[in-house]
Design a protein around this motif. Structure first.
Motif, PDB file in Angstrom:
ATOM      1  N   ASN A 360       1.030  -1.015   0.024  1.00 20.60           N
ATOM      2  CA  ASN A 360      -0.199   0.378   0.244  1.00 20.60           C
ATOM      3  C   ASN A 360       0.972   0.757  -0.509  1.00 20.60           C
ATOM      4  O   ASN A 360       1.934   1.277   0.989  1.00 20.60           O
ATOM      5  CB  ASN A 360      -0.700  -0.173   0.833  1.00 20.60           C
ATOM      6  N   ARG A 361       0.403   2.292  -1.019  1.00 21.19           N
ATOM      7  CA  ARG A 361       1.097   3.641  -0.710  1.00 21.19           C
ATOM      8  C   ARG A 361       0.601   4.925  -0.458  1.00 21.19           C
ATOM      9  O   ARG A 361      -0.999   4.500  -1.030  1.00 21.19           O
ATOM     10  CB  ARG A 361       2.019   3.524  -2.189  1.00 21.19           C
ATOM     11  N   PHE A 362       0.567   5.632   0.116  1.00 21.61           N
ATOM     12  CA  PHE A 362      -0.490   6.961   0.601  1.00 21.61           C
ATOM     13  C   PHE A 362       0.469   8.535  -0.250  1.00 21.61           C
ATOM     14  O   PHE A 362       1.849   8.623   0.529  1.00 21.61           O
ATOM     15  CB  PHE A 362      -0.924   7.093   2.152  1.00 21.61           C
ATOM     16  N   HIS A 363      -0.026   9.340  -0.351  1.00 18.80           N
ATOM     17  CA  HIS A 363       0.376  10.641  -0.620  1.00 18.80           C
ATOM     18  C   HIS A 363      -0.230  11.185  -0.228  1.00 18.80           C
ATOM     19  O   HIS A 363      -1.827  11.586  -0.569  1.00 18.80           O
ATOM     20  CB  HIS A 363       0.890  10.933  -1.882  1.00 18.80           C
ATOM     21  N   GLY A 364      -0.218  12.209   0.634  1.00 18.74           N
ATOM     22  CA  GLY A 364      -0.944  13.073   1.415  1.00 18.74           C
ATOM     23  C   GLY A 364      -0.143  14.500   1.263  1.00 18.74           C
ATOM     24  O   GLY A 364       0.479  14.668   1.736  1.00 18.74           O
ATOM     25  N   HIS A 365      -1.320  15.518   0.086  1.00 14.70           N
ATOM     26  CA  HIS A 365      -0.313  16.375  -0.393  1.00 14.70           C
ATOM     27  C   HIS A 365      -1.228  17.795  -0.339  1.00 14.70           C
ATOM     28  O   HIS A 365      -1.870  17.567  -0.508  1.00 14.70           O
ATOM     29  CB  HIS A 365       0.158  16.564  -1.760  1.00 14.70           C
ATOM     30  N   ASN A 366      -0.639  19.213   0.230  1.00 10.65           N
ATOM     31  CA  ASN A 366      -1.288  20.096   0.242  1.00 10.65           C
ATOM     32  C   ASN A 366      -0.709  21.067  -0.127  1.00 10.65           C
ATOM     33  O   ASN A 366       0.551  21.881   0.787  1.00 10.65           O
ATOM     34  CB  ASN A 366      -1.719  20.162   1.604  1.00 10.65           C
ATOM     35  N   ASP A 367      -0.134  21.243  -1.360  1.00 16.21           N
ATOM     36  CA  ASP A 367       0.134  22.215  -1.469  1.00 16.21           C
ATOM     37  C   ASP A 367      -0.311  24.175  -1.916  1.00 16.21           C
ATOM     38  O   ASP A 367      -0.931  24.145  -2.568  1.00 16.21           O
ATOM     39  CB  ASP A 367       1.066  22.152  -3.252  1.00 16.21           C
ATOM     40  N   GLN A 368       0.070  24.971  -0.942  1.00 20.60           N
ATOM     41  CA  GLN A 368      -0.585  25.845  -1.017  1.00 20.60           C
ATOM     42  C   GLN A 368       0.462  27.177  -2.072  1.00 20.60           C
ATOM     43  O   GLN A 368       0.141  28.799  -1.488  1.00 20.60           O
ATOM     44  CB  GLN A 368      -1.296  26.366   0.286  1.00 20.60           C
ATOM     45  N   ALA A 374      -5.500  24.418  -9.564  1.00 21.37           N
ATOM     46  CA  ALA A 374      -6.703  22.862  -8.978  1.00 21.37           C
ATOM     47  C   ALA A 374      -6.186  21.883  -8.759  1.00 21.37           C
ATOM     48  O   ALA A 374      -6.820  20.688  -8.374  1.00 21.37           O
ATOM     49  CB  ALA A 374      -7.210  22.910 -11.079  1.00 21.37           C
ATOM     50  N   PHE A 375      -5.004  21.470  -7.959  1.00 24.62           N
ATOM     51  CA  PHE A 375      -4.124  20.337  -7.772  1.00 24.62           C
ATOM     52  C   PHE A 375      -3.705  20.296  -7.004  1.00 24.62           C
ATOM     53  O   PHE A 375      -2.894  19.695  -6.326  1.00 24.62           O
ATOM     54  CB  PHE A 375      -3.743  19.285  -9.256  1.00 24.62           C
ATOM     55  N   ARG A 376      -4.101  21.046  -5.956  1.00 24.26           N
ATOM     56  CA  ARG A 376      -3.588  21.869  -4.947  1.00 24.26           C
ATOM     57  C   ARG A 376      -3.592  20.818  -3.706  1.00 24.26           C
ATOM     58  O   ARG A 376      -2.714  20.237  -3.363  1.00 24.26           O
ATOM     59  CB  ARG A 376      -4.534  22.497  -4.785  1.00 24.26           C
ATOM     60  N   ILE A 377      -4.681  20.010  -3.285  1.00 22.79           N
ATOM     61  CA  ILE A 377      -4.485  18.826  -2.526  1.00 22.79           C
ATOM     62  C   ILE A 377      -4.937  17.531  -3.568  1.00 22.79           C
ATOM     63  O   ILE A 377      -6.014  16.862  -4.219  1.00 22.79           O
ATOM     64  CB  ILE A 377      -5.557  19.076  -1.360  1.00 22.79           C
ATOM     65  N   GLU A 378      -3.833  16.053  -3.138  1.00 27.03           N
ATOM     66  CA  GLU A 378      -3.735  15.530  -3.601  1.00 27.03           C
ATOM     67  C   GLU A 378      -3.928  14.001  -2.592  1.00 27.03           C
ATOM     68  O   GLU A 378      -3.510  14.396  -1.701  1.00 27.03           O
ATOM     69  CB  GLU A 378      -2.327  14.685  -4.019  1.00 27.03           C
ATOM     70  N   TYR A 420      -8.029  18.281  -6.080  1.00 22.37           N
ATOM     71  CA  TYR A 420      -8.936  18.687  -6.197  1.00 22.37           C
ATOM     72  C   TYR A 420      -8.567  20.103  -4.947  1.00 22.37           C
ATOM     73  O   TYR A 420      -7.328  20.029  -4.679  1.00 22.37           O
ATOM     74  CB  TYR A 420     -10.344  18.210  -5.181  1.00 22.37           C
ATOM     75  N   ASN A 421      -9.472  20.826  -4.821  1.00 19.72           N
ATOM     76  CA  ASN A 421      -8.898  22.478  -4.331  1.00 19.72           C
ATOM     77  C   ASN A 421     -10.399  22.856  -3.995  1.00 19.72           C
ATOM     78  O   ASN A 421     -10.946  23.473  -5.054  1.00 19.72           O
ATOM     79  CB  ASN A 421      -8.123  23.340  -5.067  1.00 19.72           C
ATOM     80  N   PRO A 422     -11.016  23.114  -3.205  1.00 24.16           N
ATOM     81  CA  PRO A 422     -12.307  23.408  -2.418  1.00 24.16           C
ATOM     82  C   PRO A 422     -12.197  25.500  -3.338  1.00 24.16           C
ATOM     83  O   PRO A 422     -12.962  25.673  -3.720  1.00 24.16           O
ATOM     84  CB  PRO A 422     -12.501  23.435  -1.062  1.00 24.16           C
ATOM     85  N   LEU A 423     -11.112  26.242  -3.298  1.00 22.66           N
ATOM     86  CA  LEU A 423     -11.128  27.676  -3.863  1.00 22.66           C
ATOM     87  C   LEU A 423     -11.113  27.106  -5.511  1.00 22.66           C
ATOM     88  O   LEU A 423     -11.855  27.996  -5.960  1.00 22.66           O
ATOM     89  CB  LEU A 423     -10.081  28.315  -3.495  1.00 22.66           C
ATOM     90  N   ALA A 424     -11.145  26.578  -6.319  1.00 26.68           N
ATOM     91  CA  ALA A 424     -11.785  26.049  -7.115  1.00 26.68           C
ATOM     92  C   ALA A 424     -13.062  25.115  -7.639  1.00 26.68           C
ATOM     93  O   ALA A 424     -12.849  25.593  -8.859  1.00 26.68           O
ATOM     94  CB  ALA A 424     -10.145  25.385  -8.218  1.00 26.68           C
ATOM     95  N   GLY A 425     -13.357  24.824  -6.306  1.00 27.04           N
ATOM     96  CA  GLY A 425     -14.617  24.502  -6.734  1.00 27.04           C
ATOM     97  C   GLY A 425     -15.154  22.567  -6.788  1.00 27.04           C
ATOM     98  O   GLY A 425     -15.605  22.539  -7.176  1.00 27.04           O
TER      99      GLY A 425
END
Length: 778
Positions: A360-368, A374-378, A420-425
């Motif tokens: 199993n692999r997991f990436h939790g990414h938040n790039d502000q 549009a791809f800020r959160i992975e 996804y990015n909440p700021l981009a809807g």
């Protein structure tokens, strides 16, 4: 070999010539020396190769007789990797091996190359044409994802439970291959149950807040049954820090084995569980770039004022604030397996390995850094489930030994990933980019191999293997995210399937010109499934009808010397070989700027070079060793977007690696002192350009580090029963505190915007560090 740059060419040729001259002169000088039989450690095997289903490491005598290039890293060598180190640091002590990472924290991932062919993934840009082409096993059990080829070094995060590591350079014999053996094989051999009850426990501490706890307990043998359990945990921060955030990581690994020995064989049951995670800092600009600051950009796309982010302005080991960007990277694996060995008759043996593995692999990414990206959160959490079986019959005949058998592997791989990015809807259920594809894969193989003793000193081993790779791809993205825009699905093509079958001939030979001198060579073909998964990978963006199996055509020739006792040559081991590999039908992933998917280049590349190694005890208690590898690689063909880059060097490969060291053993007052000093050099590498999606002739600097260790072992005797020994190991790495990058690439601007496009980003190597480990043995 032709190396770029006259000065570099002369230096490398001079170094290779003098080392080869030393090897040849030593071989001639000892021709009249007394030949002795050196002792073989208990538990070693006498086969002529490292069996992929074996729990044992080959003896030097077995390696001498092998037609393959092989290396064993002993337990003593592994101890010098440092407290809580993972597999990658230990492997860097072998010839032709280079290991590099974005961070030094527990749980960090590394990229590992053997003669330029890679495994592991540390995120060093694109253009990794050969990633996943090294077969990695734990106790003989495959760890690579059959679909992607990926294995991560942090799946072996605890070296205390590893007895030794066996390496095979090149594809090896057909009887010992699995499904990713184009560039070589690495077998991590864990501790085995001991004949008598024993136990050990240790604690480690060191730089960057490193803390480690490890143990092992063995039951001893009772009515043929024996068992062992071992494990450890590590926590540490990275040397990449900034603004109060230390990019921490942690890891654990546990292992157990139950074994039953009976009159004509044995059966064992093993289990392994490991997990490692670490925050992964971004690469850092080598030079300051206008507009690229430690504060990122505002919603209008204007740079926020602040200190320029680069190695020369914000600190060589700097990273960005947690609130601006953070990425947690996790890998986990667990497996269960059973191995049966039977002597069916005096001349016929049978071995069977049955296993199950979950990864199993997991990436939790938040790039502000760009808040409106549009791809800020992975959220990336792919997994694989694999079951397999391998059986081998070995028939001993008057003048030859015939091995025949086969393997079966079935794997399900899910490539789930969401942006996804909440700021981009957008949201986790209505993402701006997504994939959720399934790859159902079945790998089959059947082989026959004949080890023929033409004379008592000359062996030839022809072999033939038939392989079959079946893949069924199912695009499940839009079914998983019915509310999402279908255009945001990374998978562009409908369901598909492939079925490939190939024949792999192989031959090796070994001539012992003297009992202590062997001349050997091998030649053969091997195939690999084009790696699926990832953004825009095969099946998702390429028609299945266009796919081919990746192919390796390779040969090696060299010599080995071992088993000599003469003045200043005690327990002498030396070897040299030339290798050549043509890697064809490559499918090469290329990142796309500000998109979650990839393009695919195609190509074929050539790798060739020289490996030289030597070990000796010139006097009692003094041990010397050295390894030298010279490498050249280039693309015979490389094409992306209709543009050809034929003839350019393959990126991310050091043109030379070198290490040399010495240790001395001194005994005083029931204490054993072993100081050790060694130097490791890594040559320059060509960079890959994400901007053009192609290799370049731009090079990064070479680097070298000096390391030292001291191990003190106290024999307690009757002073503190049942405690037998207490050991203290202190390791200092990069003691001269050199600043260097382990990898660099030319960015397209994905991390830091258009202002950075065409600039070089780097991954700093570790500064000076000190680690200590205190262990008690019962």
């Amino acid at each position: 070999m032709n190396f770029d740059g006259k000065a570099s060419q002369k230096r490398q040729r001079w170094l290779a010539f003098n080392t080869l001259l030393l090897c040849g002169a030593s071989s001639i000088a000892i021709a009249h020396a007394q030949v002795v039989n050196l002792p073989v450690n208990a538990g070693e095997v006498s086969a002529s190769a490292i069996p992929s289903t074996s729990t044992a490491l080959p003896s030097q005598k077995a390696i001498l007789k092998s037609g393959q290039t092989e290396k064993v890293l002993s337990k003593a060598a592994l101890r010098n990797a440092g407290a809580g180190s993972n597999a990658a640091q230990a492997l860097s002590l072998a010839p032709g091996v280079n290991a590099s990472s974005y961070s030094g924290s527990a749980g960090a991932k590394y990229t590992i190359s053997i003669n330029g062919i890679k495994t592991g993934w540390a995120g060093f840009g694109g253009g990794n044409v050969d990633d996943g082409s090294i077969m990695v096993t734990f106790d003989g059990v495959p760890m690579n994802n059959p679909g992607t080829g990926l294995w991560q070094s942090n799946q072996i995060p605890e070296l205390s439970l590893i007895k030794g590591i066996g390496l095979v350079y090149g594809p090896g014999s057909v009887a010992n291959r699995w499904y990713d053996n184009i560039g070589g094989a690495i077998n991590f051999v864990p501790l085995e149950p001991t004949a008598k009850p024993s136990a050990a426990i240790g604690i480690g501490y060191g730089s960057f807040g490193t803390k480690n706890l490890h143990f092992d307990v063995s039951s001893g043998v009772h009515d043929g049954w024996s068992a062992i359990i071992a494990g450890g945990e590590t926590k540490s921060n990275s040397y990449r820090t900034g603004y109060g955030f230390q990019n921490p990581g942690d890891a654990f690994a546990y292992y157990a084995k139950l074994k039953k020995q009976f009159s004509n064989g044995s059966i064992s049951f093993g289990a392994y569980d490991a997990r490692a995670e670490a925050y992964r800092p971004l690469p850092i600009p080598v030079n300051p770039i206008a507009g690229v600051t430690v504060n990122g950009y505002d919603a209008a796309g204007t740079p926020n004022p602040g200190l320029l982010y680069s190695e020369k302005t914000s600190g060589f080991y700097g990273s960005l604030p947690y609130g601006l960007i953070h990425k947690l990277d996790l890998n986990s694996t667990w497996m269960a397996y059973t191995r049966l060995r039977l002597d069916l008759t005096k001349s016929l043996k049978f071995t069977n390995l049955l296993y199950y593995r979950h990864g199993n692999r997991f990436h939790g990414h938040n790039d502000q850094y760009f808040p409106t990206d549009a791809f800020r959160i992975e959220y990336n959490n792919p997994y694989s489930n694999m079951v397999g079986d391998k059986f081998t019959f070995s028939a001993k005949l008057p003048y030859n030994t015939v091995d025949f058998g086969g393997f079966f592997v079935n794997n399900t791989y899910n490539s789930h990933n969401v942006f996804y990015n909440p700021l981009a809807g957008t949201s986790p259920t209505i993402p701006s980019g997504f994939r959720n594809d399934f790859f159902y894969q079945t790998d089959l193989g059947a082989f026959v191999q004949d080890h023929i003793a033409l004379t008592p000193r000359f062996d030839i081993t022809p072999g033939l293997r038939v392989v079959n790779f079946q893949t069924r791809y199912e695009n499940n993205g839009t079914a998983t995210y019915p509310q999402a825009n279908p255009a945001n699905d990374e998978a562009l093509l409908p369901n598909a399937a492939t079925n490939f079958s190939k024949v792999e001939p192989n031959v090796s030979a070994n001539w012992r010109a003297e009992p202590w001198l062997a001349i050997y060579g091998n030649y053969g073909f091997t195939y690999r499934q084009p790696p699926n998964g990832g953004g825009g990978g095969p099946y998702q963006a390429l028609l299945a009808s266009s796919l081919k199996l990746e192919k390796g055509t390779s040969y090696q020739i060299g010599f080995k010397v071992h088993g000599i006792r003469a003045p200043y040559l005690h327990r002498f081991l030396i070897g040299a070989n030339y290798y050549y590999l043509l890697y064809s039908n490559e499918t090469i992933p290329i990142p796309v700027l500000n998109q979650p998917f990839e393009l695919n280049a195609s190509g074929s590349s050539v790798y060739h070079g020289v490996n030289i190694y030597a070990d000796d005890d010139p006097i009692n208690d003094l041990h010397l060793f050295t390894n030298l590898s010279l490498q050249k690689s280039y693309f015979q063909q490389y094409e992306v977007g209709g543009v050809s880059y034929n003839g350019l060097p393959v990126s991310n490969i050091a043109d030379a690696t070198f290490n040399v060291g010495a240790s001395y053993r001194y005994y005083f007052d029931r204490m054993n002192f072993v100081p050790r000093l060694w130097y490791q050099y890594t040559g320059s590498q060509y960079l890959f350009s994400d901007l053009t999606g192609a290799p370049t002739r731009t090079k990064m600097p070479s680097y070298g580090v000096l390391n030292a260790s001291l191990r003190i072992t106290k024999f307690t005797g009757s002073f503190a029963p049942p405690l037998k020994t207490v050991s203290l190991q202190i390791i200092a790495t990069n003691i001269l505190n050199n600043q260097y990058n382990v990898a660099e690439y030319i960015t397209a601007g994905g991390y830091f915007g258009a202002a950075s496009a065409g600039q070089i980003l780097g991954f700093p190597g570790a500064p000076r560090a000190v680690f200590a480990d205190l262990s008690g043995h019962f």
